[in-house]
Design a protein around this motif. Structure first.
Motif, PDB file in Angstrom:
ATOM      1  N   GLU A 105      32.810  36.164   9.442  1.00  0.00           N
ATOM      2  CA  GLU A 105      32.376  36.500  10.877  1.00  0.00           C
ATOM      3  C   GLU A 105      33.290  35.869  12.063  1.00  0.00           C
ATOM      4  O   GLU A 105      33.624  35.703  13.609  1.00  0.00           O
ATOM      5  N   ALA A 106      34.092  34.518  11.557  1.00  0.00           N
ATOM      6  CA  ALA A 106      34.813  33.826  12.211  1.00  0.00           C
ATOM      7  C   ALA A 106      36.317  35.317  12.455  1.00  0.00           C
ATOM      8  O   ALA A 106      36.321  34.885  13.643  1.00  0.00           O
ATOM      9  N   LEU A 107      36.170  35.498  11.662  1.00  0.00           N
ATOM     10  CA  LEU A 107      37.852  36.307  11.882  1.00  0.00           C
ATOM     11  C   LEU A 107      37.056  37.137  13.281  1.00  0.00           C
ATOM     12  O   LEU A 107      38.527  37.485  13.566  1.00  0.00           O
ATOM     13  N   SER A 146      45.969  43.295   5.268  1.00  0.00           N
ATOM     14  CA  SER A 146      45.866  43.392   3.888  1.00  0.00           C
ATOM     15  C   SER A 146      44.140  44.650   4.341  1.00  0.00           C
ATOM     16  O   SER A 146      44.270  44.933   5.234  1.00  0.00           O
ATOM     17  N   VAL A 185      36.708  27.606  11.469  1.00  0.00           N
ATOM     18  CA  VAL A 185      35.585  27.287  11.107  1.00  0.00           C
ATOM     19  C   VAL A 185      34.484  26.371  10.810  1.00  0.00           C
ATOM     20  O   VAL A 185      33.083  26.540  10.876  1.00  0.00           O
ATOM     21  N   ASN A 210      32.071  27.648  13.478  1.00  0.00           N
ATOM     22  CA  ASN A 210      31.739  28.594  12.749  1.00  0.00           C
ATOM     23  C   ASN A 210      29.643  28.348  12.864  1.00  0.00           C
ATOM     24  O   ASN A 210      29.217  28.956  12.417  1.00  0.00           O
ATOM     25  N   ASP A 220      47.232  42.875  -0.480  1.00  0.00           N
ATOM     26  CA  ASP A 220      46.634  43.263  -1.282  1.00  0.00           C
ATOM     27  C   ASP A 220      47.285  44.950  -0.802  1.00  0.00           C
ATOM     28  O   ASP A 220      46.502  46.202  -1.950  1.00  0.00           O
ATOM     29  N   PHE A 221      47.988  44.687  -0.687  1.00  0.00           N
ATOM     30  CA  PHE A 221      49.091  46.446  -0.428  1.00  0.00           C
ATOM     31  C   PHE A 221      49.490  46.555  -1.096  1.00  0.00           C
ATOM     32  O   PHE A 221      50.601  45.781  -1.334  1.00  0.00           O
ATOM     33  N   MET A 258      43.903  26.169   1.360  1.00  0.00           N
ATOM     34  CA  MET A 258      42.860  25.855   2.289  1.00  0.00           C
ATOM     35  C   MET A 258      42.592  27.768   1.988  1.00  0.00           C
ATOM     36  O   MET A 258      43.059  28.420   1.851  1.00  0.00           O
ATOM     37  N   SER A 259      41.511  28.115   2.152  1.00  0.00           N
ATOM     38  CA  SER A 259      40.555  29.109   1.712  1.00  0.00           C
ATOM     39  C   SER A 259      40.509  29.413   3.564  1.00  0.00           C
ATOM     40  O   SER A 259      40.141  29.947   3.826  1.00  0.00           O
ATOM     41  N   PRO A 260      40.818  31.484   2.898  1.00  0.00           N
ATOM     42  CA  PRO A 260      40.857  31.718   4.409  1.00  0.00           C
ATOM     43  C   PRO A 260      39.680  31.746   5.433  1.00  0.00           C
ATOM     44  O   PRO A 260      38.844  31.828   4.277  1.00  0.00           O
ATOM     45  N   PRO A 261      39.757  31.773   6.496  1.00  0.00           N
ATOM     46  CA  PRO A 261      38.365  31.212   7.109  1.00  0.00           C
ATOM     47  C   PRO A 261      37.062  32.901   6.920  1.00  0.00           C
ATOM     48  O   PRO A 261      37.789  34.171   6.543  1.00  0.00           O
ATOM     49  N   PRO A 262      35.972  32.536   6.817  1.00  0.00           N
ATOM     50  CA  PRO A 262      34.803  33.441   6.974  1.00  0.00           C
ATOM     51  C   PRO A 262      34.788  34.638   7.411  1.00  0.00           C
ATOM     52  O   PRO A 262      35.335  34.404   8.498  1.00  0.00           O
ATOM     53  N   PHE A 283      46.594  32.372   7.890  1.00  0.00           N
ATOM     54  CA  PHE A 283      44.699  32.720   7.239  1.00  0.00           C
ATOM     55  C   PHE A 283      44.883  32.778   6.422  1.00  0.00           C
ATOM     56  O   PHE A 283      43.917  33.581   5.441  1.00  0.00           O
ATOM     57  N   ASN A 284      46.292  32.109   5.309  1.00  0.00           N
ATOM     58  CA  ASN A 284      46.548  32.591   3.984  1.00  0.00           C
ATOM     59  C   ASN A 284      45.092  33.178   3.011  1.00  0.00           C
ATOM     60  O   ASN A 284      44.993  33.061   2.737  1.00  0.00           O
TER      61      ASN A 284
END
Lengths: 719, 158
Positions: A7-9, A28, B96, B99, B135-136, A1-5, B130-131
């Motif tokens: 706005e949600a975060l 990150s 998600v 949202n 990238d550090f 699953m891709s990371p949430p968008p 969060f998968n």
């Protein structure tokens, strides 16, 4: 699953507690930039630390929160666990009466009897010395805590008052501890060091003995003993502000020996730290002084001393003018070495007297010093050596013989220095370290082994001392040889005898340096003593070493006719540089000179005929030479001395040419006091110029003036 | 939960108005209008068009499973206990979806729940959750961790 968008975060982020938010910002790069933004952190900061939000600051709110958090955490946290444990401390107590009886006890902190569980109050057992039974007696008690490994000594209690020396009597002594090192010291610590002495009767005999000494730390706030942990914390924080230590006492052949050390503590970053050790054999009145120091740059704190003998000397020490000078280190180190040498020569039992602990410490000090110092010195010297060699290579030797000679001499000198440093570093030091390792491993008290290590360390220290001193000789004539002229004061016979003693002192000094001083002129008189004498020291740096000796040397002694008056005998010393290779190229107008053959009050008729006295009219400086076998040689010698003296005088007055020398400002050895040698009512050598004092007169007169010379060189280098 | 596939009697549902939603996996679901009104995105559409509620409203970003969970949550008035049965994936999907559907109350609720879950967890846990790809560079990460040193104490096990 891709990371949430995003706005949600962002929504999640606003719900996070600050700690998780900060953690999430490490996930990150994009998270970091978005989660560090002020708009997320501002409400958090406003909730937790409202006052910080209003700060006009360029710092991000995230950072401000972190700081606020850290501050709050620090505040709410209890005091940290003490870094010291009882096992790190050695408790030393002593009880002395005004009769000179002493009872002492030394116990490691973990071997103490705790009087109540968890409370900083301990019983320290004492030795079984029997004291005379009296109703009231002045008793002096000290309680010192020594950090294992001699990291420091603290005086907890040092008090004197009356107490009854009868069975069952108890004496209480207390003293407020100095405040923790952070504050000005104007306010007390509210902590009191407390010491109780209990007496008990000796079975079937006269007298009493000290049953036990119990010591503790009391808080003045509630008059309770503090907990062990708090006690250790106090120990941790209270710097060894002033400390006097009676460390160990051993009895050898019924004589009592003392080692007293005095440690001045460090105030802020400037270190002031010195140790005195006096070895006072009760059978004789002489004692030796050991000084070890790092730097003295502030007016020393008031020092308390344990014994009268110690206080008399140390108070002198404190009044001496050079204590405030920084840089006193070299000088004091050399003092220590000389003094040790002396005590070694005097008594083979010194190892037992000093106490093996402090001896070991001294060895370690020497090793440490050599290790840190020798390698850098070696590097430096090698660098100069290489440079000089390059210079020799680049330089055409045939063009300028005088200069090439000069360069070669310098090269040889550097090679010599490098060799001696290397030798010391790789041979002595390695053996040294091994030896000490062995000592530590077997943990046996083997005097022979200590002796070896100690002597080796002394040798190393001496090399380093000499090297350090030689590095300080930077004056224009310091590398030259020296001609030393001693003149007795004309009044009476005592000054003549004194002058002879001085002469012998300098001859012995040069012998100790491994050189021979040559007496060139000597005017002895019939009943012993001399009117004047001239010694030539034909070795490098002699002038540098001896130039501080110029001036009047006073001998103060008891009158010979039994009256209580003191007699003072005086003699002057003048030192003139002696140039070896190229005699100084100073031209003197021969019309300025008056050359005569004076009749010296000498016994030797022939000498009188050949002696030459030259006076330089414009300056009034006169020199004479009578030691050589021909008139001509004497004249040459006198001329050279005159030239050298004129050069020195020009230098002293800081003028470019000898023509500008001002006659009335010329150095007159009679006008400047250099040193006082006191043989009565006490023995002391006081160097007036540097303020240094050495208690052993005979030791100095036997030629051990190295410390005094080093002191003068140091003070010259400082000014 | 009501699977209403195939049933299309409008008259029957007079009292309880329902809206048909079509999820990304092609499932048509009839949902009470009160619940649908919480979904801003659907509500605005319905209010504007006020048209035939029987035409399925497409939700291309929400799976039928997620929609089921959302409906159940709203019905239970956001029950914490029920939420605790959710897997991490389900939580994220609900987040998600909420949202996307622009459900304010649900968003707050689910965000708080996730925030609680993440509390005192390590950086690695959050990344996995969060998968997110780290990238550090190692140096950068060390530096950032150092500036945030105060938080890396007494964290929970992942």
């Amino acid at each position: 699953m891709s990371p949430p968008p995003w706005e949600a975060l962002n929504l999640v982020a606003t719900c996070l507690d600050p700690k998780t938010l900060a953690i999430a910002s490490c996930v990150s790069k994009s998270w970091f930039s978005s989660l560090s933004s002020d708009h997320i952190w501002k409400p958090i900061l406003a909730t937790h630390f409202p006052s910080l939000t209003t700060l006009p600051s360029a710092v991000t709110h995230r950072r401000l929160f972190a700081m606020g958090y850290a501050a709050a955490a620090l505040r709410s946290k209890g005091p940290p666990k003490p870094t010291l444990s009882l096992g790190d401390l050695v408790f030393a107590v002593s009880v002395s009466t005004s009769d000179g009886d002493v009872v002492s006890g030394v116990r490691p902190g973990d071997g103490l009897r705790m009087e109540a569980a968890g409370v900083f109050r301990f019983g320290v057992g004492c030795d079984d010395a029997v004291l005379r039974e009296v109703e009231e007696k002045k008793v002096r008690v000290t309680w010192n805590v020594v950090l294992r490994g001699w990291g420091g000594v603290f005086t907890m209690v040092e008090r004197e008052r009356e107490m009854g020396l009868v069975g069952g009597s108890e004496g209480w002594f207390w003293q407020e501890l100095p405040p923790a090192g952070c504050c000005s010291g104007a306010v007390g610590s509210a902590m009191v060091g407390d010491l109780k002495v209990g007496m008990c009767e000796v079975k079937g005999g006269n007298g009493v003995r000290v049953d036990e000494v119990s010591v503790g730390i009391l808080s003045v706030v509630d008059w309770r003993y503090v907990s062990v942990e708090d006690g250790l914390r106090i120990r941790q924080h209270v710097k060894p502000r002033f400390g006097v230590l009676i460390s160990f006492r051993t009895e050898i052949n019924t004589k009592r020996w003392w080692e007293l050390s005095n440690i001045e503590h460090s105030l802020h970053q400037k270190k002031a730290f010195f140790t005195f050790s006096y070895f006072v054999p009760s059978s004789s009145s002489t004692f030796h002084l050991m000084v070890m120091a790092t730097m003295v740059s502030e007016p020393a704190c008031p020092t308390r001393t344990v014994h009268d003998v110690a206080s008399s000397v140390s108070s002198k020490w404190h009044s001496s003018p050079w204590k405030k000078k920084p840089h006193a280190r070299l000088l004091q180190c050399s003092l220590r070495i000389r003094a040790c040498n002396n005590s070694m020569a005097n008594n083979k039992d010194i190892y037992k007297q000093v106490g093996l602990f402090s001896l070991k410490k001294k060895i370690e000090d020497a090793v440490l010093r050599a290790e840190t110092f020798a390698s850098t010195a070696l590097e430096m010297e090698q660098a100069t050596w290489i440079k000089q060699e390059e210079m020799v290579r680049d330089f055409d030797m045939w063009d300028d013989p005088a200069k090439s000679n000069d360069v070669l001499v310098k090269l040889a000198n550097s090679a010599k220095v490098v060799d001696s440093l290397k030798d010391m570093k790789y041979k002595v030091m390695v053996e040294e370290a091994k030896l000490i390792n062995q000592l530590a491993e077997i943990n046996a008290i083997d005097c022979g082994l200590y002796k070896q290590a100690y002597e080796a360390s002394l040798a190393v220290s001496e090399i380093l001392d000499q090297y350090e001193i030689s590095k300080l000789l930077k004056g224009p004539f310091d590398l030259a040889g020296a001609c030393l002229v001693i003149k007795a004061s004309p009044n009476g016979t005592h000054p003549k005898l004194w002058a002879e003693q001085l002469l012998n002192m300098y001859l012995r000094w040069s012998k100790r340096q491994g050189y021979e001083g040559r007496i060139v002129d000597n005017c002895p008189i019939k009943n012993g003593g001399i009117n004047s004498a001239t010694i030539e020291f034909e070795f490098g740096c002699a002038y540098g070493y001896l130039s501080g000796e110029k001036g009047v040397h006073h001998l103060i002694r008891g009158s010979s006719n039994e009256s209580s008056q003191l007699e003072v005998s005086s003699a002057t010393v003048d030192v003139i540089p002696m140039f070896f290779e190229n005699s100084c190229d100073l031209e003197i107008d021969s019309e300025d000179l008056i050359i005569s053959s004076p009749s010296i009050q000498g016994e030797n008729k022939r000498q009188t005929d050949l002696s030459v006295c030259i006076q330089h009219v414009p300056t009034g400086i006169s020199v004479q030479s009578s030691g050589e076998r021909s008139y001509f040689a004497n004249k040459m010698k006198a001329l050279n001395r005159l030239k050298a003296k004129l050069l020195v005088t020009a230098r002293e007055q800081d003028v470019a040419s000898i023509k500008s020398i001002q006659k009335d400002k010329i150095f007159n050895p009679w006008q400047e006091e250099t040193r006082r040698y006191v043989s009565h009512p006490y023995k002391l050598v006081h160097d007036v110029k540097t303020g240094i004092e050495v208690p052993d007169l005979n030791y100095v007169l036997e030629g051990s003036i190295g410390t005094l010379i080093a002191a003068h060189i140091n003070s010259r280098a400082m000014s | 939960m009501q699977k209403t596939e195939g049933e299309e009697s409008k008259a029957e549902n007079e009292e309880v108005k329902q809206v048909t939603l079509m999820t990304s996996d092609g499932v048509k679901m009839k949902v009470e209008i009160s619940i649908v009104y919480e979904m801003e995105i659907v509500r605005s559409f319905i209010e504007v068009n006020d048209a035939d509620h029987s035409v399925p409203f497409p939700l291309p970003n929400v799976s039928s499973h997620t929609l089921d969970l959302i409906i159940e949550l709203v019905k239970n008035e956001y029950d914490d206990e029920f939420m605790k049965t959710f897997s991490h994936d389900e939580l994220k999907e609900v987040l998600v979806a909420a949202n996307y559907l622009n459900m304010k109350t649900l968003l707050d609720f689910i965000a708080t729940a996730i925030a609680n879950l993440l509390e005192k967890k390590s950086v690695e846990f959050i990344r996995n959750f969060f998968n997110i790809v780290n990238d550090f560079t190692p140096e950068e990460e060390a530096e950032i961790r150092k500036t945030n040193e105060w938080v890396f104490q007494d964290l929970d096990e992942d």
